[in-house]
Scaffold this active site. Structure first.
Site, PDB file in Angstrom:
ATOM      1  N   CYS A  97      30.687  -2.242 -60.194  1.00 52.45           N
ATOM      2  CA  CYS A  97      30.270  -2.897 -58.953  1.00 52.45           C
ATOM      3  C   CYS A  97      30.064  -4.394 -59.159  1.00 52.45           C
ATOM      4  O   CYS A  97      29.576  -5.078 -58.275  1.00 52.45           O
ATOM      5  CB  CYS A  97      29.001  -2.258 -58.394  1.00 52.45           C
ATOM      6  SG  CYS A  97      27.575  -2.460 -59.472  1.00 52.45           S
ATOM      7  N   HIS A 133      26.631 -17.476 -57.594  1.00 53.30           N
ATOM      8  CA  HIS A 133      26.425 -17.174 -56.178  1.00 53.30           C
ATOM      9  C   HIS A 133      27.416 -17.919 -55.301  1.00 53.30           C
ATOM     10  O   HIS A 133      27.782 -17.452 -54.232  1.00 53.30           O
ATOM     11  CB  HIS A 133      24.973 -17.472 -55.799  1.00 53.30           C
ATOM     12  CG  HIS A 133      24.035 -16.538 -56.496  1.00 53.30           C
ATOM     13  ND1 HIS A 133      22.878 -16.926 -57.100  1.00 53.30           N
ATOM     14  CD2 HIS A 133      24.147 -15.217 -56.733  1.00 53.30           C
ATOM     15  CE1 HIS A 133      22.309 -15.879 -57.664  1.00 53.30           C
ATOM     16  NE2 HIS A 133      23.053 -14.836 -57.450  1.00 53.30           N
TER      17      HIS A 133
HETATM   18  C1  PEP Z   1      26.185  -7.276 -61.814  1.00 51.05           C
HETATM   19  O1  PEP Z   1      25.360  -7.750 -62.580  1.00 51.05           O
HETATM   20  O2  PEP Z   1      27.403  -7.168 -62.084  1.00 51.05           O
HETATM   21  C2  PEP Z   1      25.781  -6.801 -60.485  1.00 51.05           C
HETATM   22  C3  PEP Z   1      26.608  -6.147 -59.713  1.00 51.05           C
HETATM   23  O3  PEP Z   1      24.523  -7.094 -60.070  1.00 51.05           O
HETATM   24  P1  PEP Z   1      24.032  -8.558 -59.558  1.00 51.05           P
HETATM   25  O4  PEP Z   1      25.246  -9.427 -59.424  1.00 51.05           O
HETATM   26  O5  PEP Z   1      23.329  -8.303 -58.270  1.00 51.05           O
HETATM   27  O6  PEP Z   1      23.119  -8.939 -60.679  1.00 51.05           O
END
Ligand code: PEP
Ligand code: MG
Length: 561
Positions: A486, A186
């Protein structure tokens, strides 16, 4: 003597300034500390420190805005709690020093919170932070968290907690470097959203003396302490060249020879729309809806959900908006969702994402109904996808739920290696795939994305991850489906070209990464992207993959990549 450190560059740009360390430790008052005898004056000192702390937290909240403001305002309320003030006054009256009285009174409060159910227990860390701030003020120690400074500085820390980052003022902090954290942590996601140059997983840089001049290159991951004359100018010029190229690149995403790769934005809600539009997003590739559900005792109601979804759909008339249904569990716990009745020793491998929704279908049905209604009367093209899908049965179940609610285009995220390997079977049930490289990397390399020190395994350049991307994209193409990415991998300009070469059909990322990715694609031909993809997959490790790809994408050299 200049010193060099190497970490993972997670947010491009160059930053140069004196190192300042995140303050974590606040001195503990002596358990026997007594005041000098004037209880009234000491009580006054304690009350003033509590009030000043509340005011400072409120100001921080005002500066930060959004979700951070809510957290900080709640902390300000803790510092102003009348029962707490009374307890502190009583303890000072019995002879305790102000710092000790605050510490002891808050320990009682802390115990109450810790035992008052999961929701309030989660606030204990916030309470500890309030206590540390008041005690630091009373003992004349530096304030915990991001230091204050009139001079712009490079923030150096072991890692950054979400609350630390809420206090980051991009006008004061020119870059940050952390010892821990991976490219998908994060911390990294936040750096990109703030547009701050950042390097994570960089051991050593956190040991330099306070005030040492640090040069941070958020694209290459290089950090130099007391760099030689001229180096700052060179690195800064390269970063500026990249920024200028990025600023100059407009229009839809496409390679130099015109192969289209729509560039979409990852958003957490309507508040992120201005940045997405400003950076030329062609639509939304990932709407992380769990932000709507965070920090609340109940799910948002139908009307509230419809409004939050419709605001996003209306921002992209004629465009694509991919909404992800609730991804609760593991690194995204939600207060109101009842636990599954068992402790999970490994939450990342537990009941998260679609798995939780299969147990609580009414929550999913309500969200799908709100999405179907939100799409009515808008011109956007709504696509709805489920997170943490593991196999064809999951995909079939989700597609049926979506159809029942009136959602016309259902898809899945490919984040579990099993799903990537059997994408051909999943494609029989859904319209599209979106690869979540953050989780796919975590599960492929068995390396928790929140654990520091595992950077090598949290790297989407791992050839095994690239193999799974290739398998998913090939299955999608065979079935006539689209397959986007994504995860954070899409935000790495070099990797974005490789993903294109692997057959990925769209790229979605934090809005601030869009211009540089657009500029990189515009400097690569599709055949070069394919050659780079092949060379990266043939490599034995992430570094070799990067180098091999860069050699086959010479046009990116002018971006310093
Ligand atoms: C991922 O896991 O790559 C994703 C886009 O979802 P998050 O980062 O929200 O788990
Ligand atoms: Mg994920």
């Amino acid at each position: 003597m200049p010193q060099r450190f190497k970490g993972a560059g997670v947010s491009p740009g160059a930053g140069y300034g004196p190192a300042k360390r995140l303050v974590r430790d606040v001195p503990r008052p002596d358990p026997d500390a007594r005041h000098g005898g004037d209880a009234a004056a000491e009580a006054e000192r304690a009350a003033a420190a509590m009030e000043e702390t509340a005011r400072a937290l409120g100001e921080l909240g005002e500066r930060a805005g959004g979700d951070a403001a809510e957290v900080l305002n709640a902390q300000a309320l803790m510092a102003r709690d009348p029962a707490l003030a009374e307890d502190v006054r009583k303890r000072v009256g019995e002879g305790a020093s102000a710092a000790r009285a605050v510490s002891e009174a808050m320990a009682v409060y802390r115990e109450m919170l810790a035992g008052a159910g999961e929701y309030l227990a989660a606030r204990v860390a916030d309470l500890d932070d309030v206590r540390d701030r008041i005690v630091a003020r009373l003992m004349g120690a530096p304030m915990p968290g991001v230091p204050d400074s009139d001079v712009p500085f490079v923030l150096v820390a072991e890692d950054l907690a979400p609350a630390d980052t809420a206090a980051l003022d991009p006008r004061r902090v020119v870059a940050f470097v952390t010892r821990e954290g991976g490219p998908t942590s994060h911390t990294a996601i936040l750096a990109r959203s703030l547009g701050l140059p950042a390097v994570v997983a960089c051991p050593g840089a956190d040991t330099v003396a306070e005030g040492t001049m640090l040069l941070v290159d958020g694209a290459t991951g290089e950090v130099a302490a007391d760099p030689e004359p001229g180096v700052v100018e060179t690195v800064t010029a390269a970063a500026q060249a990249r920024a200028a190229a990025a600023a100059g690149a407009g229009g839809p995403g496409r390679t130099a020879d015109g192969h289209e790769v729509p560039l979409l934005a990852n958003i957490g809600g309507p508040k992120d729309l201005p940045a997405a539009l400003e950076h030329g997003a062609e639509g939304v590739g990932l709407y992380r809806t769990e932000f709507l559900f965070l920090d609340r005792a109940d799910a948002p109601g139908h009307a509230e959900q419809v409004a939050a979804y419709r605001a996003v759909l209306e921002a992209f008339p004629g465009g694509r908006v991919v909404v992800r249904t609730l991804d609760a569990g593991a690194d995204k716990p939600l207060e109101f969702l009842p636990p599954g009745g068992r402790d999970e020793p490994n939450p990342a491998l537990g009941e998260r994402g679609l798995r939780m929704m299969r147990r609580l279908p009414e929550t999913l049905d309500a969200q799908l109904a709100a999405l179907a209604e939100a799409e009515r009367d808008t011109d956007a093209h709504l696509q709805v996808m489920a997170p943490m899908v593991t196999d064809a049965a999951d995909a079939e179940w989700f597609a049926a739920a979506a159809a029942k609610a009136g959602v016309q285009h259902a898809g899945v995220m490919i984040e579990v290696p099993a799903a990537a390997l059997r994408a051909r079977h999943i494609a029989e049930h859904v319209d599209f795939f979106s690869i979540g490289t953050n989780d796919l990397t975590q599960y492929t390399c068995a390396a928790d994305r929140e654990t520091g020190g595992l950077g090598r395994f949290q790297d989407p350049w791992q050839p095994a991850v690239l193999d799974l991307v290739a398998a998913s994209a090939a299955s999608a193409a065979d079935a006539g489906r689209t397959c986007g990415v994504c995860g954070e991998a899409a935000a790495d300009p070099l990797l974005a070209c490789v993903l294109t070469g692997l057959g990925v059909t769209s790229l979605s990322m934090g809005p601030s990464a869009l211009p540089l990715v657009r500029a990189a694609l515009a400097r690569a031909e599709l055949a070069q992207c394919r050659a780079a993809a092949e060379a990266a997959r043939a490599a034995r490790g992430p570094e070799e993959a990067r180098t091999a790809a860069a050699e086959r994408l010479p046009g990116l050299a002018e971006l310093g990549l």
